[in-house]
Design an enzyme around this catalytic site. Structure first.
Site, PDB file in Angstrom:
ATOM      1  N   ASP A   1      33.090  38.722  42.720  1.00  0.00           N
ATOM      2  CA  ASP A   1      33.299  40.167  42.684  1.00  0.00           C
ATOM      3  C   ASP A   1      32.274  40.867  41.789  1.00  0.00           C
ATOM      4  OD1 ASP A   1      34.597  42.385  43.471  1.00  0.00           O
ATOM      5  OD2 ASP A   1      36.531  41.836  42.615  1.00  0.00           O
TER       6      ASP A   1
ATOM      7  N   ASN B   1      38.316  42.436  54.225  1.00  0.00           N
ATOM      8  CA  ASN B   1      36.973  43.022  54.039  1.00  0.00           C
ATOM      9  C   ASN B   1      36.418  43.691  55.311  1.00  0.00           C
ATOM     10  OD1 ASN B   1      35.778  40.548  51.627  1.00  0.00           O
ATOM     11  ND2 ASN B   1      36.638  42.575  51.270  1.00  0.00           N
TER      12      ASN B   1
HETATM   13  C1  FPP Z   1      32.763  41.421  46.312  1.00  0.00           C
HETATM   14  O1  FPP Z   1      32.060  42.339  45.501  1.00  0.00           O
HETATM   15  C2  FPP Z   1      31.819  40.657  47.101  1.00  0.00           C
HETATM   16  C3  FPP Z   1      31.893  40.490  48.437  1.00  0.00           C
HETATM   17  C4  FPP Z   1      32.971  41.067  49.281  1.00  0.00           C
HETATM   18  C5  FPP Z   1      30.874  39.725  49.167  1.00  0.00           C
HETATM   19  C6  FPP Z   1      30.493  38.435  48.510  1.00  0.00           C
HETATM   20  C7  FPP Z   1      29.461  37.774  49.345  1.00  0.00           C
HETATM   21  C8  FPP Z   1      28.294  37.255  48.863  1.00  0.00           C
HETATM   22  C9  FPP Z   1      27.921  37.208  47.440  1.00  0.00           C
HETATM   23  C10 FPP Z   1      27.378  36.615  49.846  1.00  0.00           C
HETATM   24  C11 FPP Z   1      27.734  35.155  49.914  1.00  0.00           C
HETATM   25  C12 FPP Z   1      26.966  34.445  50.940  1.00  0.00           C
HETATM   26  C13 FPP Z   1      27.285  33.203  51.391  1.00  0.00           C
HETATM   27  C14 FPP Z   1      26.471  32.589  52.448  1.00  0.00           C
HETATM   28  C15 FPP Z   1      28.450  32.457  50.890  1.00  0.00           C
HETATM   29  P1  FPP Z   1      32.273  43.894  45.770  1.00  0.00           P
HETATM   30  O2  FPP Z   1      31.350  44.314  46.844  1.00  0.00           O
HETATM   31  O3  FPP Z   1      33.714  44.147  46.044  1.00  0.00           O
HETATM   32  O4  FPP Z   1      31.841  44.520  44.409  1.00  0.00           O
HETATM   33  P2  FPP Z   1      32.491  45.790  43.699  1.00  0.00           P
HETATM   34  O5  FPP Z   1      33.939  45.429  43.445  1.00  0.00           O
HETATM   35  O6  FPP Z   1      31.701  45.908  42.447  1.00  0.00           O
HETATM   36  O7  FPP Z   1      32.336  46.943  44.628  1.00  0.00           O
END
Ligand code: FPP
Length: 221
Positions: free
Chosen positions: A2, A50
């Site tokens: 996150d 998501n």
């Molecule tokens: C949450 O942070 C993150 C995600 C929903 C996506 C995570 C995916 C990756 C890091 C790519 C991984 C790739 C592979 C191939 C496994 P957020 O967007 O909710 O952050 P925020 O809470 O700060 O808005």
């Protein structure tokens, strides 16, 4: 994983840039976990919830998953890592589903480590699908046992997680491994995922090693 969005907006970048930085953070974390003896890891990359994000962000994430598999598969295979998808693959694009299925086939006999990638994963949905599968296979649900449910989950055959690390300070489990995490130790850090590195892995494991795990029982003093 996150905090990609916050990491990016704090720098005047787009959320997608945050996810790209999030991808870069993965390899050093897995390498440090491996070095410290943790050989089964699950990355929560995309939940069943998501899909509600803006469609351009969802599309970019799906593209990143595809790109990462294409770029990293050979190296992961050379390093003896077995890749598994946990999540409902039927809803993924043909391209991503085929890439994941190929990656699973190519790495199926690797023994050094297991990397579960949770895409289109939700703990509640996983339980619903497991129960439907048991019913469809003719199991008597009135007599269902814990072992049968465990064996019908995506994580069948794997041990329950010992430790769950959540970045960016969120104090929730967010539908992650609901059944499997019954006695997992939780570690929450304010570090945003793209900044989470080997040192942070060390801090999390140090904290884990200090915990007394009672599994609901009493530890003799
Ligand atoms: C949450 O942070 C993150 C995600 C929903 C996506 C995570 C995916 C990756 C890091 C790519 C991984 C790739 C592979 C191939 C496994 P957020 O967007 O909710 O952050 P925020 O809470 O700060 O808005």
């Amino acid at each position: 994983m996150d905090g990609n969005g916050r990491w990016a907006t704090g720098r005047g970048l787009s959320r997608v840039d945050g996810h790209k930085a999030g991808v870069k953070a993965i390899r050093p974390v897995i390498e440090e976990l491996d070095r410290q003896g943790v050989h089964i890891v699950t990355l929560y990359a995309f939940s069943t919830e998501n899909w509600q994000r803006p469609s351009d962000e969802v599309g970019a994430l799906m593209g990143l998953f595809e790109q990462t598999i294409i770029l990293e598969l050979d190296e992961m295979h050379r390093n003896g890592i077995q890749i598994r998808l946990i999540g409902r693959r039927e809803d993924l694009s043909d391209t991503l589903r085929n890439l994941v299925t190929d990656a699973e086939k190519v790495t199926a006999n690797n023994q050094k480590a297991i990397l579960n990638v949770a895409i289109n994963y939700g703990g509640r949905k996983e339980l619903v699908w497991a129960i439907r599968e048991l019913a469809g296979a003719g199991s008597d649900l009135a007599k269902v046992e814990e072992e049968q449910i465990s064996a019908a989950l995506y994580t069948a055959g794997l041990p329950d997680p010992d430790l769950i690390i959540r970045t960016a300070g969120e104090m929730r489990t967010s539908n992650f491994l609901l059944w499997q995490a019954a006695y997992a130790e939780l570690y929450v850090t304010d570090v945003l995922w793209p900044d989470f590195g080997a040192t942070d892995v060390g801090l999390a494991l140090d904290e884990y090693r200090k915990r007394t795990r009672k599994f609901g029982a009493v530890v003799p003093s």
